[in-house]
Design an enzyme around this catalytic site. Structure first.
Site: not given
Lengths: 350, 503
Positions: A1-3
């Site tokens: 994921m990660c943003g």
């Protein structure tokens, strides 16, 4: 994921880190509370001619004197101090962050055309590969990386990120998979003036690492993202490609598309793929890369990670999510989703 | 007291209830196992080499072939093969020859390397739905590009590229000469590679006129005997390969006996009919690396610098340093032939004991070229013991750009790996020049089979890449992170620069 999020003000108007923090916290869903970080350009105007080295020390008494000695051997420490931090209940301070403003001694790298940068690169590679209780995680001029293992808002408050004023920001909210949530593994990754935030996984990492290491870079952070910073440094700084052409090399068009191009363009793109095949990045990724003059966002060739860009006035925003951009500026325009492999580039007005 | 006969290698039986005395076995066996006597088929099991030509054509599945029907007293050191070689040499006093590749049971490194696949954190890519790029360019590539970019966004390429070979799959067919194999076999291979968009090698046997229509998919070889080499030959080839050595017999030359030099072979090789074709051990104009450089440049000069020049060496201990020397010689690709590489005929002592495995050779060549910053100067082609698509994927992960297959392509044409290519009476019409045998091999049927094989491997390679989340072969090349070693020792893991399973 990660943003991820990146913002640039083309007229270098400064923004404090408060809104960047709120925006990144909008994407807590994309993280796991094990790593977050920020980089801001333009934060050290008083020391803008010196390299700002941010270093994590495991232990000041044990590890700092070696770094002092090393830096003094290669140049002059103009000023150094502990980076101020503020205790947070959910964040355990396992390292002591420190900043040095440093001027390398050019005469020590006489054969180089870019002696300052080569000395800094050498020092970063040396310190980080030796793993002696010190890690240089930021090494550019008039910029600084602030990162730790924790939720975005906790990391921001730990450094009081709102106290820093920058015209270009990158920020990252981490969901670690490959390596545990240690401070060095949090993004952004930085080398000289290049910083990178990255959502995804680079399946070509082994190829990219072997390629970049044959040019003297050393991958020391146990994570695939740092290789992006080194690749961009190699292609843009050492080989003199524009940001656009560097992105072309890292995420090139497919052969099918190249075969359909007019002859001249075909020749160019074929040459890029032939020369830089080992630099090409594969796997799902969305990446923001910045230096002091520009912000570039791009995705992998089949866009397996989200990336949205928007503008308002002099500002260009790039992020994993539109909602995060709107948290900084609700009045954004030209919200677009760049095509796979196509860069979004923002430059400061000279 | 003579040694007498050695025990039978194979016992051939015919089930009388099944046999209908059609005589196909008699017709097909070129080794003289069967003869018809009245209403009986007599069997000389001693002549059998287990090439399976008879079983393949027996309409009733009546034939049984059993290996080693007679036991030796078992002994771990004095194996059957060792004892038989001693008998053989005691009788003849000669060097023992054999065909195919290394036959000793060395551990297979390939079989102790496992590939990676994606789960959750990154998606695997479905080659049926997404583009999957296997196109490969073989040849020298610039280490960096100089681009001139105008303010209007026009980009001009200032760097001049040297010619590369473009292949649509990283699988090529290696050099097997006309002489070592039959003309129909070469024709079948030529048709297959031209349809697949890949290449085959001529070996050191010249280029027969009937292959001219496929010349743009053919790499012509220049070896130490220089058979068949003239300017016409060089100009017809898509690329030129200088053969220094071969994995099956590193350090020695070749010998095609006069009985295989029929008129057509003689013509193609440009030597007298019936004369032995002897390739010397070294090239007598290459006694050092700078001589090689001269030959590379001479060949390029002769063909106006329009063709890539490859250099093929056997994988020997110092292969990495040798390859680094070749990379500096203006050569465009270095072919490394591992110790499992096949051959028409080689002394067993060389075939089984000289050279190193291709896996270790490619790993160390790639590492050496990278450490010297000259990996872009040459492509690396791996050959010798590539058995299936997983081997292709693994060797590319270790650093190869492409592979040559030899034995696998022959097996696709019917070869049963009986290992008696040196006898020249191949019942399948492959390793023979006898017209009554070569006519058994139909070029078109066999072209389709070879094409099918390479096509199948290519599909599997695309699936393996997709599973690993990679959509272009450049990202597999040298990607040793996507390999793990299973029960490999630490020294070998270091050479391969591969981690063990579980890490």
């Amino acid at each position: 994921m990660c943003g991820i999020i990146g913002v640039i003000d083309r007229r270098r108007k400064l923004m404090d880190g408060g809104k960047i923090r709120d925006s990144l916290a909008m994407m807590d869903e994309r993280g796991s509370g094990e790593g977050a970080g920020y980089v801001a350009y333009g934060i050290y105007p008083d020391y803008k001619d010196y390299f700002a080295l941010h270093i994590f020390f495991d232990n000041i008494r044990e590890h700092k004197s070696a770094i002092d000695t090393l830096l003094e051997k290669w140049g002059t420490i103009i000023h150094d101090e502990q980076i101020r931090t503020y205790p947070q209940p959910n964040l355990r301070k396992v390292h002591t962050p420190w900043r040095y403003f440093f001027r390398p001694d050019r005469s020590l790298m006489p054969k180089s055309t870019t002696p300052d940068e080569d000395i800094i690169t050498h020092l970063v590679m040396k310190v980080n590969s030796e793993k002696n209780g010190a890690l240089i995680f930021s090494s550019g001029k008039n910029l600084g990386v602030f990162k730790a293992a924790g939720w975005p808002e906790d990391v921001a408050n730990f450094y009081r990120i709102e106290d820093y004023q920058g015209y270009l920001w990158l920020a990252h909210n981490r969901y670690p998979t490959n390596t545990s949530g240690w401070w060095g593994g949090a993004h952004p990754f930085n080398l000289l003036n290049w910083s990178v935030v990255h959502n995804g996984e680079i399946t070509s990492y082994g190829t990219n690492r072997r390629y970049i290491e044959s040019y003297g870079y050393k991958c020391t952070m146990y994570t695939d993202t740092e290789v992006v910073a080194y690749l961009v440094d190699l292609l843009v700084r050492k080989h003199g490609l524009s940001e656009k052409m560097a992105v072309r090399a890292l995420a090139p068009p497919f052969w099918d598309e190249i075969d359909r191009m007019p002859a001249k363009e075909q020749e160019l793109n074929r040459a890029i793929r032939l020369a830089y095949g080992s630099a090409m990045m594969n796997g799902p990724f969305a990446i923001c890369v910045a230096n002091e003059n520009s912000l570039v966002g791009f995705t992998d060739r089949i866009k397996l990670r989200p990336l949205v860009s928007a503008e308002h006035g002099d500002r260009l925003f790039i992020s994993s999510e539109e909602a995060a951009i709107r948290r900084i500026d609700p009045d954004i325009e030209n919200v677009t989703m760049p095509k796979a492999g196509e860069p979004v580039i923002g430059r400061v007005i000279p | 007291m003579s040694i007498g006969s050695i025990p039978l290698r194979y016992k051939v039986t015919i089930d009388p209830d099944q046999c209908m005395l059609c005589g196909r076995c008699v017709e097909n066996c070129s080794y003289g196992v069967y003869r018809m006597e009245g209403d009986k088929i007599r069997i000389s099991s001693r002549n059998c080499v287990a090439c399976h030509r008879c079983t393949a054509f027996c309409p009733r599945d009546a034939i049984g072939i059993h290996e080693k029907p007679t036991d030796y007293r078992s002994h771990p050191v004095w194996t059957r093969e060792i004892r038989e070689n001693v008998f053989n040499q005691a009788k003849t006093g000669k060097i023992i020859l054999a065909g195919m590749g290394n036959a000793l049971p060395y551990p297979m490194i390939f079989d102790r390397l496992v590939l990676d696949a994606c789960q959750v954190t990154n998606p695997s890519i479905d080659p049926l739905r997404e583009p999957m790029e296997l196109r490969t360019y073989l040849g020298k590539k610039p280490a960096s590009l100089t681009l001139r970019e105008s303010n209007e966004g026009d980009v001009e390429l200032m760097t001049k590229l040297t010619p590369n070979l473009q292949i649509e799959t990283p699988i090529m067919v290696g050099h097997m000469s006309y002489g070592a194999i039959s003309l129909p076999a070469q024709q079948a291979l030529a048709r297959a590679v031209s349809r697949l968009g890949t290449f085959m090698g001529t070996g050191e046997g010249g280029l027969h006129e009937s292959l001219y229509p496929y010349q743009k998919n053919i790499i012509v070889q220049v070896a130490s005997g220089r058979f068949g080499v003239d300017i016409n030959y060089l100009e017809r080839g898509a690329a030129i390969e200088i053969k220094i050595g071969q994995g099956a017999k590193p350090g020695i030359g070749g010998h095609l006996p006069g009985e295989k030099i029929c008129a057509d072979v003689a013509c193609t090789r440009m030597i007298p009919e019936g004369s032995d074709a002897i390739s010397p051990a070294p090239h007598h104009d290459i006694y050092s690396i700078e001589d090689l450089k001269q030959l590379v440049r001479s060949l390029k000069e002769a063909t106006e610098w329009k063709k890539p020049v490859f250099v093929k060496i056997a994988a020997v201990h110092n292969v990495a340093a040798i390859a680094a020397g070749i990379a500096r010689s203006s050569a465009d690709a270095v072919v490394i032939d591992g110790f499992r590489g096949g051959t028409g005929a080689a002394p067993i002592v060389f075939r089984d004991h000289v050279g190193i495995p291709i896996e270790a050779a490619i790993a160390s060549v790639d590492a050496k070229l990278r450490s010297q910053g000259i990996r872009n100067e040459v492509s690396i082609i791996a050959s010798g013991g590539i058995r299936h698509s997983a081997d292709v994927a693994k060797i590319i992960c270790l650093g190869a750009d492409a592979v040559y297959i030899g034995t696998a392509a022959l097996v696709a044409m019917g070869c049963r790996v009986c290992g008696t290519c040196n006898r020249g009476v191949c019942a399948w019409g492959i390793a023979t020049q006898k017209p009554e045998l070569t006519k058994r091999l139909d070029p078109e049927t066999n072209a389709v089979q070879v094409e099918n094989l390479i096509h199948g491997w290519t599909l599997e390679l695309a699936e393996l890449m997709g599973a690993a989340g990679i959509n272009s072969i450049e990202s597999l090349r040298g990607n040793r992170d996507r390999l793990r070693g299973y029960m490999l020792d630490e020294g070998l893991l270091n050479v391969l620069d591969v981690k063990t399973v579980g890490t």
